[in-house]
Design an enzyme around this catalytic site. Structure first.
Site, mmCIF file in Angstrom:
data_model
loop_
_atom_site.group_PDB
_atom_site.id
_atom_site.type_symbol
_atom_site.label_atom_id
_atom_site.label_comp_id
_atom_site.label_asym_id
_atom_site.label_seq_id
_atom_site.Cartn_x
_atom_site.Cartn_y
_atom_site.Cartn_z
ATOM 1 C CB VAL A 152 -0.910 0.051 1.259
ATOM 2 C CG1 VAL A 152 -1.768 1.314 1.247
ATOM 3 C CG2 VAL A 152 -1.773 -1.180 1.366
ATOM 4 C CE LYS A 225 -1.954 0.122 -4.286
ATOM 5 N NZ LYS A 225 -1.778 0.974 -5.463
ATOM 6 N N GLY A 317 6.146 2.316 -8.560
ATOM 7 C CA GLY A 317 7.486 2.331 -9.172
ATOM 8 C C GLY A 317 8.415 1.415 -8.414
HETATM 9 N N1 HSE Z 1 -0.809 0.326 -10.511
HETATM 10 C C1 HSE Z 1 -0.531 0.828 -9.214
HETATM 11 C C2 HSE Z 1 -0.674 2.346 -9.199
HETATM 12 C C3 HSE Z 1 0.861 0.404 -8.802
HETATM 13 O O1 HSE Z 1 -0.879 2.927 -10.290
HETATM 14 O O2 HSE Z 1 -0.647 2.951 -8.152
HETATM 15 C C4 HSE Z 1 1.136 0.458 -7.332
HETATM 16 O O3 HSE Z 1 0.355 -0.437 -6.593
#
Ligand code: HSE
Length: 338
Positions: A152, A225, A317
């Site tokens: 998260v 999350k 990232g």
């Molecule tokens: N795809 C997710 C985002 C990556 O754009 O936040 C991180 O969990």
């Protein structure tokens, strides 16, 4: 500390680079000397109980696209489960891709690692949204440490802030911008009135979107999350299916422009309360702490003593997520009193 790395894609490699970059720092500041004794990917494994050369491991993975080609110690077809069971190690990093349907293969990797008495660190949301309680209980039963900070908020220490620094508070609600991809899309649409499909492609090029970007767009990643925060911070036994979810696909540039004229930003907000879990587009006043732009994440905790605390930063990232993985490693090292 002897480490096994399961999954050596973008994230595993970024973490490997962080281990190299921070070698002296970890030793000087924490007396910590991590040694990668095994690395596994979908094609095979590299194992050396005396410690693999991480530089060589990275070179091999980049050139051959598998760690199985690691000179002399690599083996095609050697599976993660074999390695977890057979290789002497203290801690397993589970860094395989997220699968929200059944949490696999990460879920089985984590369970096997715990059963074998190894501590576990993961940023894989799949096992957590499918079996948070089960894993939490198993870790306690087996007397092993279990951390998942990177799942998260990426680099933003959302879980650590709540569980440690706000530990004396009753957290009533958690609200957040928890998906960098949708936040980037909404920000670009609001600034230039750019069409949805164009900005989605841009977000994919930034390398932060999920492999299947509908998981971002339809709010599923944010819901994952929220599920993890509900379990980890509010102590609720929630699963992904308990979250009411609306994504951002139907939002038109026109609606964003009208909101802007009235002093609001449209944000995809996840909310976790004891009686409800939801994700959906919401109007946030411009200047509000949750009205962050671009790929940023932001999370507000509503509490009894501290009132409202908001934290913001980069939520996606590989290098950013390595920050969380390394933090978890240091935290376990400290908890063990090593
Ligand atoms: N795809 C997710 C985002 C990556 O754009 O936040 C991180 O969990």
């Amino acid at each position: 500390m002897r480490l096994i790395m399961i999954g050596f894609g973008n994230l595993g490699r970024a973490f490997g680079r962080s281990l190299l970059e921070k070698k002296e720092f970890l030793l000087t500041n924490y007396g910590l000397t991590p040694s990668v004794v095994a690395a596994v990917d979908e094609y095979g494994a590299a194992v050396d109980e005396g410690g693999l050369d991480v530089k060589k491991l990275l070179k091999t993975a980049e050139k051959a696209n598998t760690v199985a080609d690691y000179p002399a110690r690599g083996k095609k077809g050697r599976s993660a489960l074999e390695v977890i069971e057979e290789v002497e190690a203290d801690l397993v990093f589970e860094l395989t891709p997220t699968n929200i349907k059944n949490g696999e293969p990460g879920l089985t990797h984590i369970k096997k690692a715990m059963m074998a008495g190894r501590h576990v660190i993961t940023s894989n949301k799949g096992p957590l949204v499918v079996a948070f309680r089960e894993l939490d209980r198993l870790a306690k039963q087996k007397g092993v440490e279990f951390r998942y900070s990177g799942s998260v908020g990426g680099a933003v220490p959302v879980i650590g802030l709540a569980k440690k620094m706000l530990a004396g508070n009753m957290v009533h609600a958690i609200r957040g911008v928890l998906n960098g991809t949708t936040n980037y899309i909404l920000t670009r649409m609001s600034k230039e009135g750019a069409p949805f499909d164009v900005v989605l492609r841009e977000a994919q090029e930034l390398g932060i979107a999920e492999k299947d970007p509908t998981l971002d767009i339809e709010g599923t990643d944010t819901a994952c999350k929220i599920t993890i925060l509900a379990n980890a911070v509010l102590g609720i036994s929630a699963k992904l299916k308990d979250v009411k979810v609306v994504g951002i696909r139907r939002i038109r540039p026109e609606a964003i422009r009208l909101a802007q004229e009235a002093g609001y930003a449209v944000k995809l907000i996840g909310v976790a309360k004891r009686d409800s879990l939801e994700v959906g587009p919401k109007l946030v006043p411009v200047g509000h702490p949750l009205a962050v732009g671009g790929t940023l994440n932001a999370v507000t905790f509503e509490t009894d003593l501290a009132r409202e605390v908001t934290i913001t930063g980069f939520g996606a990232g590989p290098r950013e997520t390595s920050s969380a993985l390394l933090g978890d490693l240091i935290d376990i090292h400290t908890a063990l009193g090593d």
